[in-house]
Scaffold this motif. Structure first.
Motif, PDB file in Angstrom:
ATOM      1  N   GLU A  93       1.307  -2.767   4.229  1.00 36.47           N
ATOM      2  CA  GLU A  93       1.127  -1.619   4.874  1.00 36.47           C
ATOM      3  C   GLU A  93      -0.155  -1.109   4.468  1.00 36.47           C
ATOM      4  N   TYR A  94      -1.219  -1.832   3.809  1.00 32.03           N
ATOM      5  CA  TYR A  94      -2.558  -1.358   3.726  1.00 32.03           C
ATOM      6  C   TYR A  94      -2.617  -0.026   2.880  1.00 32.03           C
ATOM      7  N   LEU A  95      -1.840   0.129   2.090  1.00 26.71           N
ATOM      8  CA  LEU A  95      -1.492   1.319   1.110  1.00 26.71           C
ATOM      9  C   LEU A  95      -2.333   1.261  -0.185  1.00 26.71           C
ATOM     10  N   LEU A  96      -2.964   0.089  -0.446  1.00 28.13           N
ATOM     11  CA  LEU A  96      -3.565  -0.360  -1.732  1.00 28.13           C
ATOM     12  C   LEU A  96      -5.372   0.239  -1.554  1.00 28.13           C
ATOM     13  N   ASP A  97      -5.848   0.552  -2.399  1.00 23.93           N
ATOM     14  CA  ASP A  97      -7.235   0.848  -2.495  1.00 23.93           C
ATOM     15  C   ASP A  97      -8.063  -0.527  -2.536  1.00 23.93           C
ATOM     16  N   GLN A  98      -9.388  -0.596  -2.504  1.00 21.77           N
ATOM     17  CA  GLN A  98     -10.165  -1.603  -2.458  1.00 21.77           C
ATOM     18  C   GLN A  98     -10.040  -2.573  -3.613  1.00 21.77           C
ATOM     19  N   ASN A  99      -9.619  -2.108  -4.692  1.00 18.84           N
ATOM     20  CA  ASN A  99      -9.608  -2.683  -5.836  1.00 18.84           C
ATOM     21  C   ASN A  99      -7.934  -3.114  -6.243  1.00 18.84           C
ATOM     22  N   PRO A 127      -6.915  -0.068   7.813  1.00 20.39           N
ATOM     23  CA  PRO A 127      -7.778  -0.161   9.151  1.00 20.39           C
ATOM     24  C   PRO A 127      -8.287   1.015   9.695  1.00 20.39           C
ATOM     25  N   ASN A 128      -9.592   0.978  10.027  1.00 15.91           N
ATOM     26  CA  ASN A 128     -10.240   2.146  10.788  1.00 15.91           C
ATOM     27  C   ASN A 128      -9.987   2.098  12.429  1.00 15.91           C
ATOM     28  N   ASN A 129      -9.226   0.961  12.738  1.00 12.66           N
ATOM     29  CA  ASN A 129      -8.813   0.881  14.225  1.00 12.66           C
ATOM     30  C   ASN A 129      -7.653   1.598  14.770  1.00 12.66           C
ATOM     31  N   PHE A 130      -7.310   2.593  13.776  1.00  7.46           N
ATOM     32  CA  PHE A 130      -6.119   3.392  14.392  1.00  7.46           C
ATOM     33  C   PHE A 130      -6.515   4.842  14.087  1.00  7.46           C
ATOM     34  N   THR A 131      -6.544   5.734  15.101  1.00  8.52           N
ATOM     35  CA  THR A 131      -6.717   7.207  14.994  1.00  8.52           C
ATOM     36  C   THR A 131      -5.905   7.600  13.845  1.00  8.52           C
ATOM     37  N   THR A 132      -4.722   7.506  13.799  1.00  7.11           N
ATOM     38  CA  THR A 132      -3.859   7.962  12.571  1.00  7.11           C
ATOM     39  C   THR A 132      -2.942   6.720  12.296  1.00  7.11           C
ATOM     40  N   THR A 175      -3.234  -6.823  16.240  1.00 10.76           N
ATOM     41  CA  THR A 175      -4.759  -6.049  16.288  1.00 10.76           C
ATOM     42  C   THR A 175      -5.844  -6.963  15.922  1.00 10.76           C
ATOM     43  N   PRO A 176      -6.715  -7.515  16.788  1.00 13.02           N
ATOM     44  CA  PRO A 176      -7.967  -8.244  16.494  1.00 13.02           C
ATOM     45  C   PRO A 176      -8.818  -7.331  15.620  1.00 13.02           C
ATOM     46  N   HIS A 177      -9.712  -8.150  14.743  1.00 14.44           N
ATOM     47  CA  HIS A 177     -10.840  -7.537  13.906  1.00 14.44           C
ATOM     48  C   HIS A 177     -10.315  -6.462  13.216  1.00 14.44           C
ATOM     49  N   LEU A 178      -9.356  -6.151  12.411  1.00 19.93           N
ATOM     50  CA  LEU A 178      -9.354  -5.047  11.449  1.00 19.93           C
ATOM     51  C   LEU A 178     -10.083  -4.896  10.539  1.00 19.93           C
ATOM     52  N   THR A 179     -10.715  -3.440  10.562  1.00 20.81           N
ATOM     53  CA  THR A 179     -11.843  -2.986   9.561  1.00 20.81           C
ATOM     54  C   THR A 179     -11.310  -2.195   8.744  1.00 20.81           C
ATOM     55  N   LEU A 180     -11.330  -2.620   7.472  1.00 20.86           N
ATOM     56  CA  LEU A 180     -10.977  -1.723   6.496  1.00 20.86           C
ATOM     57  C   LEU A 180     -12.116  -0.648   5.889  1.00 20.86           C
ATOM     58  N   GLU A 181     -11.663   0.485   5.692  1.00 17.39           N
ATOM     59  CA  GLU A 181     -12.446   1.580   4.905  1.00 17.39           C
ATOM     60  C   GLU A 181     -11.428   2.626   4.228  1.00 17.39           C
ATOM     61  N   GLU A 182     -12.266   3.184   3.190  1.00 23.36           N
ATOM     62  CA  GLU A 182     -11.685   4.141   2.318  1.00 23.36           C
ATOM     63  C   GLU A 182     -10.789   5.442   3.148  1.00 23.36           C
TER      64      GLU A 182
END
Length: 613
Positions: A93-99, A127-132, A175-182
């Motif tokens: 669910e992408y709920l862990l941080d970058q570490n 992923p910053n692909n989603f507004t929310t 979703t293509p090209h998921l881009t992760l950010e804090e």
């Protein structure tokens, strides 16, 4: 879960600081009013908000930003939790941080000179692909997003649209090209709230023991460990208790529904607006643990040293516990040496350092005592100091030992007037090694105890006192004899370094540890096990040098007790080390050293000392 790091923003004296923790034992040192207690109290607020409660006055007075936060990163022990009967993986669910940590942030808005309600978020590499964030969307919005944007790339009929987690995973994968950010994700909404509820049950139990003494009958020095005993016992039986709770709730609701069915026969208009609802209190509010006193003096009326002694022995008992509950436990202790005799200070400190041998335990301690700090491995020290008016933190290999020594007020521990009598310094790892050498030396024609030309030092290998004394010993320009156990590989480098100096000699033991040099025939002096611990075959000595005697004997005693031998009591490895060094070593004779095939080796150690006398 265990704590990996703590981040404080605008909290008391900390404007913006991150503190990393070892996953076993941590020692925080620094001058008074540097912020040691603040670190522990911030964690107490984060976990419990009980012993210490958050207050508007906790806001950093120099901060222009009136937002205050406490953020803790955990090493996740689990990643999958059951949400609405569906396994939900927080990593997927992408709920862990970058570490790879589970990072929870608690924030308070302190504008208008008052404390706002708490806001809890997860700091994730999302992923910053989603507004929310998708975990914050209602299931109706997830279905809409799925049908409007993914109908061409996903077989919608293959997805259970009644399960939010399944819809989210389908969207992530498509979703293509998921881009992760804090990203800060609000966990007070939709499935975020459900996930947070599940995570809360997996967070470690946190217990803070403060050094301050309150002159009240409800003195926390007594009440805190007693409450902890209750909570720990409950935590170990939590699953069973929850099953009981579930049965009680179900039974009560069943009886309530049966009552409503009868009420409908008489007054359906009233019955139709009623529904059964069951509330319950936390288990630890239903039980209370204490100690009764046969002499009539209540525990909370005794001296502060005795009250603190209860805490001491609570931790000694914890160190020898065989099992723990399903949740990890974090013990945070301020200045454990307070009100204690020096002998008890050392015993307590060793007990605290033993606690993390239980893999579900993490310990964080503060101290002002140079003697106690010297017992701690340097990689477990968190050093606080001020520079240019700001609090700085050093950990692990970045700790400046000279600055630490200055801060703690460590002074040379060899009086100048006696140092002129010294001829040689015997450098050993720990206090039990010093006891061992004191007790066996007469077998080798030397008396370390009474000879003023010999001084034994407990250096602790790579610990703080080792480096402090090493710098100081060079100034004495005296011969040094160093003897270290073989079980620590990094000591080989220290041996090489010592041997490179003139008039200095160092060696690692051929056996694993000093305890291997105690003949097993002496064990029955303290432990009623006869010869069962020792391999009775003729070649038992071949494997003896590589045995971890304290750990293996501790495990053996446990198995004997579990098998029904009531004459045996469980002993921790550290207690066994103490017994071997202080008691059994006194009974070692030349013949027993020869039986172990180690007489020539041990004699060689003492010959190195003698040649300097």
């Amino acid at each position: 879960m265990k704590i990996a790091q703590l981040k404080l923003l605008n909290f008391r004296g900390y404007e913006d600081v991150t503190i990393k923790f070892a996953n076993d034992f941590n020692l925080i040192i620094g001058k008074n009013d540097i912020g040691k207690s603040t670190i522990l109290e911030a964690m107490e607020i984060f976990f419990n908000n009980d012993v210490v409660k958050v207050d508007i006055n906790d806001l950093n007075v120099f901060s222009e930003n009136k937002t205050m936060s406490i953020q803790i990163s955990f090493i996740p022990s689990n990643t999958t939790y059951t949400i609405d009967t569906i396994p939900t993986n927080i990593k997927n669910e992408y709920l862990l941080d970058q570490n790879g940590y589970l990072t929870i942030k608690k924030t308070w808005d302190c504008n208008n000179e008052k404390l706002s309600s708490l806001k809890t978020t997860i700091i994730s590499n999302y992923p910053n692909n989603f507004t929310t964030p998708l975990v914050n969307l209602k299931i109706t919005d997830l279905r809409k997003l799925l049908s409007e944007k993914y109908a061409d790339v996903i077989d919608l009929d293959s997805i259970n649209k009644n399960k939010s987690s399944e819809i989210r995973q389908a969207i992530y994968c498509a979703t293509p090209h998921l881009t992760l950010e804090e990203t800060e994700i609000d966990i007070n909404k939709e499935d975020g709230k459900k996930i947070w509820t599940a995570l809360q049950n997996d967070l470690p139990l946190f217990f803070l023991f403060q050094s301050d003494r309150e002159n009240r009958d409800s003195d926390k020095e007594v009440q805190a460990p007693l409450k902890t005993i209750t909570k720990t016992a409950i935590a170990e039986l939590e699953s069973e208790l929850n099953q009981v709770k579930e049965k009680i709730i179900n039974k009560a609701i069943q009886i309530g529904n049966e009552t409503l069915d009868k009420l409908k026969e008489m007054s359906p208009e009233i019955a139709n607006v009623l529904k059964p609802e069951m509330t319950n209190k936390a288990w630890d509010t239903l039980f209370s643990f204490s100690f009764s006193c046969d002499d009539g003096i209540p525990v909370n009326k005794r001296g502060s040293g005795v009250r603190r002694l209860i805490l001491l022995n609570y931790f000694r008992a914890e160190a020898e516990r065989k099992t723990s509950g399903n949740r990890n436990t974090i013990y945070a202790i301020e200045e454990p040496e307070t009100s204690q005799h020096p002998e008890w200070q050392v015993k307590l400190f060793h007990a605290l350092m033993d606690l993390p041998k239980n893999e579900r335990t993490q310990v964080i301690v503060t101290t002002h005592s140079p003697s106690l700090a010297s017992l701690c491995p340097i990689n477990n020290i968190i050093f606080l100091f001020k520079k240019n008016g700001k609090i700085n933190i050093q950990i692990e290999d970045n700790v400046d030992l000279t600055e630490v020594a200055t801060t703690l007020g460590i002074l040379p521990n060899i009086p100048v007037e006696t140092s002129t009598n010294l001829k040689v310094i015997l450098c050993l790892e720990g206090p039990t090694d010093v006891e061992f050498f004191d007790n066996i030396c007469n077998n080798f024609g030397i008396d370390i105890n009474s000879d003023p030309k010999i001084m034994s030092l407990s250096l602790g290998g790579g610990t703080l006192i080792y480096w402090v004394n090493k710098n100081y010993l060079r100034k004495l320009n005296l011969p040094e004899v160093h003897i270290y156990d073989r079980d620590v590989a990094k000591y080989a480098q220290a041996v090489e370094q010592v041997n490179s100096k003139p008039n200095c000699w160092a060696v690692q033991t051929q056996m694993l540890e000093i305890e291997n040099y105690i003949h097993p025939s002496l064990y029955k002096e303290f432990y009623p096990i006869e010869d069962r611990f020792v391999n009775s075959t003729p070649d038992w000595k071949n494997s003896w040098s590589n045995k971890n005697i304290p750990e293996e004997l501790s495990a053996f005693l446990k198995s004997e007790k579990e098998a029904g031998n009531q004459a045996i009591k469980n002993e921790s490895a550290s207690k066994i080390k103490e017994v071997f060094a202080t008691q059994l070593s006194k009974k070692m004779k030349k013949e027993l050293f020869e039986e172990l095939n180690v007489y020539d080796e041990v004699n060689g150690w003492f010959e190195q000392i003698k040649k300097h006398l």
